[in-house]
Design a protein around this motif. Structure first.
Motif, mmCIF file in Angstrom:
data_model
loop_
_atom_site.group_PDB
_atom_site.id
_atom_site.type_symbol
_atom_site.label_atom_id
_atom_site.label_comp_id
_atom_site.label_asym_id
_atom_site.label_seq_id
_atom_site.Cartn_x
_atom_site.Cartn_y
_atom_site.Cartn_z
ATOM 1 N N ARG A 58 0.860 -1.191 0.000
ATOM 2 C CA ARG A 58 0.000 0.000 0.000
ATOM 3 C C ARG A 58 0.895 1.239 0.000
ATOM 4 O O ARG A 58 1.014 1.966 0.977
ATOM 5 N N HIS A 59 1.541 1.451 -1.130
ATOM 6 C CA HIS A 59 2.604 2.451 -1.245
ATOM 7 C C HIS A 59 2.103 3.897 -1.133
ATOM 8 O O HIS A 59 2.812 4.746 -0.594
ATOM 9 N N ASP A 60 0.906 4.165 -1.632
ATOM 10 C CA ASP A 60 0.381 5.530 -1.506
ATOM 11 C C ASP A 60 0.160 5.891 -0.033
ATOM 12 O O ASP A 60 0.484 6.998 0.399
ATOM 13 N N GLU A 61 -0.362 4.946 0.738
ATOM 14 C CA GLU A 61 -0.560 5.180 2.172
ATOM 15 C C GLU A 61 0.782 5.279 2.897
ATOM 16 O O GLU A 61 0.930 6.077 3.823
ATOM 17 N N ALA A 62 1.737 4.461 2.465
ATOM 18 C CA ALA A 62 3.079 4.523 3.053
ATOM 19 C C ALA A 62 3.691 5.897 2.798
ATOM 20 O O ALA A 62 4.293 6.496 3.697
ATOM 21 N N ALA A 63 3.509 6.418 1.594
ATOM 22 C CA ALA A 63 4.036 7.745 1.262
ATOM 23 C C ALA A 63 3.430 8.807 2.165
ATOM 24 O O ALA A 63 4.135 9.726 2.622
ATOM 25 N N THR A 64 2.155 8.695 2.456
ATOM 26 C CA THR A 64 1.500 9.648 3.357
ATOM 27 C C THR A 64 2.131 9.584 4.751
ATOM 28 O O THR A 64 2.400 10.623 5.364
ATOM 29 N N ALA A 65 2.371 8.374 5.238
ATOM 30 C CA ALA A 65 2.996 8.220 6.561
ATOM 31 C C ALA A 65 4.403 8.810 6.566
ATOM 32 O O ALA A 65 4.779 9.526 7.513
ATOM 33 N N TYR A 66 5.182 8.521 5.547
ATOM 34 C CA TYR A 66 6.550 9.059 5.489
ATOM 35 C C TYR A 66 6.551 10.578 5.331
ATOM 36 O O TYR A 66 7.433 11.248 5.863
ATOM 37 N N SER A 67 5.563 11.122 4.625
ATOM 38 C CA SER A 67 5.460 12.577 4.508
ATOM 39 C C SER A 67 5.225 13.216 5.870
ATOM 40 O O SER A 67 5.797 14.270 6.172
ATOM 41 N N LEU A 68 4.401 12.569 6.675
ATOM 42 C CA LEU A 68 4.162 13.083 8.016
ATOM 43 C C LEU A 68 5.434 13.032 8.854
ATOM 44 O O LEU A 68 5.747 13.972 9.590
ATOM 45 N N VAL A 69 6.197 11.955 8.729
ATOM 46 C CA VAL A 69 7.474 11.860 9.450
ATOM 47 C C VAL A 69 8.384 13.015 9.035
ATOM 48 O O VAL A 69 9.025 13.644 9.885
ATOM 49 N N ARG A 70 8.421 13.323 7.752
ATOM 50 C CA ARG A 70 9.274 14.422 7.269
ATOM 51 C C ARG A 70 8.850 15.756 7.875
ATOM 52 O O ARG A 70 9.692 16.591 8.179
ATOM 53 N N LEU A 77 16.502 11.418 7.277
ATOM 54 C CA LEU A 77 16.832 11.076 5.886
ATOM 55 C C LEU A 77 16.274 9.720 5.476
ATOM 56 O O LEU A 77 15.951 9.514 4.299
ATOM 57 N N ALA A 78 16.122 8.799 6.421
ATOM 58 C CA ALA A 78 15.538 7.498 6.094
ATOM 59 C C ALA A 78 14.091 7.672 5.648
ATOM 60 O O ALA A 78 13.634 6.998 4.715
ATOM 61 N N ALA A 79 13.369 8.587 6.294
ATOM 62 C CA ALA A 79 11.983 8.851 5.891
ATOM 63 C C ALA A 79 11.943 9.449 4.486
ATOM 64 O O ALA A 79 11.066 9.110 3.685
ATOM 65 N N LEU A 80 12.888 10.320 4.179
ATOM 66 C CA LEU A 80 12.953 10.911 2.835
ATOM 67 C C LEU A 80 13.214 9.827 1.788
ATOM 68 O O LEU A 80 12.548 9.783 0.745
ATOM 69 N N GLU A 81 14.157 8.953 2.070
ATOM 70 C CA GLU A 81 14.470 7.870 1.135
ATOM 71 C C GLU A 81 13.268 6.940 0.951
ATOM 72 O O GLU A 81 12.905 6.579 -0.170
ATOM 73 N N ASN A 82 12.635 6.553 2.071
ATOM 74 C CA ASN A 82 11.482 5.656 1.981
ATOM 75 C C ASN A 82 10.305 6.332 1.294
ATOM 76 O O ASN A 82 9.540 5.675 0.583
ATOM 77 N N LEU A 83 10.156 7.633 1.494
ATOM 78 C CA LEU A 83 9.114 8.388 0.802
ATOM 79 C C LEU A 83 9.334 8.306 -0.708
ATOM 80 O O LEU A 83 8.404 8.050 -1.468
ATOM 81 N N ALA A 84 10.552 8.508 -1.137
ATOM 82 C CA ALA A 84 10.870 8.450 -2.570
ATOM 83 C C ALA A 84 10.571 7.063 -3.134
ATOM 84 O O ALA A 84 9.992 6.929 -4.228
ATOM 85 N N ILE A 85 10.918 6.029 -2.397
ATOM 86 C CA ILE A 85 10.655 4.656 -2.843
ATOM 87 C C ILE A 85 9.139 4.399 -2.920
ATOM 88 O O ILE A 85 8.639 3.829 -3.891
ATOM 89 N N ALA A 86 8.417 4.844 -1.887
ATOM 90 C CA ALA A 86 6.967 4.636 -1.863
ATOM 91 C C ALA A 86 6.276 5.350 -3.019
ATOM 92 O O ALA A 86 5.375 4.798 -3.664
ATOM 93 N N VAL A 87 6.726 6.566 -3.321
ATOM 94 C CA VAL A 87 6.153 7.316 -4.442
ATOM 95 C C VAL A 87 6.454 6.607 -5.759
ATOM 96 O O VAL A 87 5.589 6.463 -6.620
ATOM 97 N N GLU A 88 7.678 6.145 -5.882
ATOM 98 C CA GLU A 88 8.075 5.436 -7.113
ATOM 99 C C GLU A 88 7.287 4.146 -7.286
ATOM 100 O O GLU A 88 6.874 3.810 -8.397
ATOM 101 N N ASP A 89 7.078 3.415 -6.184
ATOM 102 C CA ASP A 89 6.380 2.132 -6.252
ATOM 103 C C ASP A 89 4.857 2.273 -6.311
ATOM 104 O O ASP A 89 4.179 1.347 -6.713
ATOM 105 N N GLY A 90 4.371 3.441 -5.891
ATOM 106 C CA GLY A 90 2.914 3.664 -5.814
ATOM 107 C C GLY A 90 2.331 3.981 -7.100
ATOM 108 O O GLY A 90 1.971 3.731 -8.059
#
Length: 90
Positions: A58-70, A77-90
């Motif tokens: 559920r990459h779109d939801e993951a991106a939302t969670a990582y955006s909140l962490v940012r 920086l781990a949240a930024l990296e994971n956000l980029a991956i989630a957006v790419e995979d979503g």
């Protein structure tokens, strides 16, 4: 809070290690329950929620969670990296 967070992390780790969607679903429910109660640990909880959602595909939801962490932890920086991956995979 610490025991509940530890249990949510345990479920997340077990679910990822065994590809057990039920454990990941349980971890998601626990992280969602803890998120509004986490106070200064809110970033940690949302980061773990993002990882759980990503593991569930559920990459779109993951991106939302990582955006909140940012927003909560701009230097995470781990949240930024994971956000980029989630957006790419979503």
């Amino acid at each position: 809070m610490d025991d509940a967070l530890a249990e949510a992390h345990r479920l997340h780790a077990h679910g990822r290690a065994t590809f057990d969607a039920a454990a990941l679903d349980s971890a998601e429910r626990r992280f969602r329950y803890l998120a509004p109660r986490a106070g200064e640990r809110s970033g940690e909880v949302h980061f773990a929620l993002g990882g759980t959602l990503a593991a569930l595909g559920r990459h779109d939801e993951a991106a939302t969670a990582y955006s909140l962490v940012r927003r909560l932890e701009p230097r995470n920086l781990a949240a930024l990296e994971n956000l980029a991956i989630a957006v790419e995979d979503g």
